[in-house]
Every structure is written in C-alpha cells, then in structure tokens.
Design a protein around this motif. Sequence first.
Motif, PDB file in Angstrom:
ATOM      1  N   UNK A 162     123.606  62.874  11.936  1.00  0.00           N
ATOM      2  CA  UNK A 162     122.451  62.118  11.421  1.00  0.00           C
ATOM      3  C   UNK A 162     122.648  60.619  11.622  1.00  0.00           C
ATOM      4  N   UNK A 163     123.836  60.129  11.363  1.00  0.00           N
ATOM      5  CA  UNK A 163     124.135  58.718  11.559  1.00  0.00           C
ATOM      6  C   UNK A 163     124.021  58.323  13.041  1.00  0.00           C
ATOM      7  N   UNK A 164     124.546  59.166  13.912  1.00  0.00           N
ATOM      8  CA  UNK A 164     124.450  58.892  15.349  1.00  0.00           C
ATOM      9  C   UNK A 164     122.991  58.900  15.795  1.00  0.00           C
TER      10      UNK A 164
ATOM     11  N   UNK B 142     135.731  59.540  -0.856  1.00  0.00           N
ATOM     12  CA  UNK B 142     134.349  59.982  -0.651  1.00  0.00           C
ATOM     13  C   UNK B 142     133.870  59.596   0.748  1.00  0.00           C
ATOM     14  N   UNK B 143     134.187  58.400   1.196  1.00  0.00           N
ATOM     15  CA  UNK B 143     133.820  57.958   2.536  1.00  0.00           C
ATOM     16  C   UNK B 143     134.497  58.817   3.595  1.00  0.00           C
ATOM     17  N   UNK B 144     135.738  59.127   3.415  1.00  0.00           N
ATOM     18  CA  UNK B 144     136.458  59.988   4.351  1.00  0.00           C
ATOM     19  C   UNK B 144     135.836  61.378   4.379  1.00  0.00           C
ATOM     20  N   UNK B 145     135.422  61.841   3.230  1.00  0.00           N
ATOM     21  CA  UNK B 145     134.777  63.153   3.149  1.00  0.00           C
ATOM     22  C   UNK B 145     133.430  63.142   3.897  1.00  0.00           C
ATOM     23  N   UNK B 146     132.678  62.031   3.754  1.00  0.00           N
ATOM     24  CA  UNK B 146     131.400  61.921   4.470  1.00  0.00           C
ATOM     25  C   UNK B 146     131.612  61.880   5.980  1.00  0.00           C
ATOM     26  N   UNK B 147     132.630  61.185   6.440  1.00  0.00           N
ATOM     27  CA  UNK B 147     132.887  61.088   7.881  1.00  0.00           C
ATOM     28  C   UNK B 147     133.338  62.414   8.476  1.00  0.00           C
ATOM     29  N   UNK B 148     133.879  63.298   7.680  1.00  0.00           N
ATOM     30  CA  UNK B 148     134.280  64.625   8.160  1.00  0.00           C
ATOM     31  C   UNK B 148     133.098  65.592   8.198  1.00  0.00           C
ATOM     32  N   UNK B 149     132.022  65.244   7.484  1.00  0.00           N
ATOM     33  CA  UNK B 149     130.841  66.103   7.453  1.00  0.00           C
ATOM     34  C   UNK B 149     130.074  65.940   8.770  1.00  0.00           C
TER      35      UNK B 149
END
Length: 99
Positions: free
Chosen positions: A16-18, A3-10
């Motif tokens: 938004x995080x940046x 799930x974390x890897x999937x979020x980082x690919x989004x």
Amino acid sequence: MKRLLHLLRNKYFVVSLAFLVWMVFFDKNDLFSQYQYHQQLSKLKHERDFYQKETAKATQDLDELTSNKEKLEKFAREKYLMKKANEDVFVIVKDKKAE
C-alpha cells in the motif's frame, strides 16, 4: 519502534505504501500534474465566460443595429468615419503620453 518494525514486515502495508508513493510521485497523473490541470481548467473557464459575455454583447449590438436605423448611422459614423455628402468630419486623437 517495535510497532514500526511490525508495520514494515506487513506485506499489505508495504505494498500500500509503495502504491501510494507511486501514485503521488511517479504516475502519469501525479499530484503536480493534477494541480496543473486544475489551473489550466480554471483559466479556460474564465476565458469561456469572457467570450460568452463578449458574444452576448456583440449579439445585442447587432440586434440594435439591424432594428434601429439611427443606431446604425451612429455606429457607421463613429467606427468607420462615414459622413453625409455635405458634412465635414473632424477626428480628435489623444496623445498616449498625456494619459
């Protein structure tokens, strides 16, 4: 982990995080600056309240002095050590060490 890897690919999440990191730490109006501005604002409000009270007190004293001759005479005697021609003035000064 997936799930974390999937979020980082989004790309929307990454942008938004940046943006969030930029606004919190690197922007001209970051959180630390906002905290300092808030502290300065409260200090200035306290000073404003103090000076408003002092101004009101001075205005009241001025009104009393202009309207009452006895108060004016008392004020002149206490603050400026004025006296009448046939009087003597004794000034008592307290030691600061005794206090």
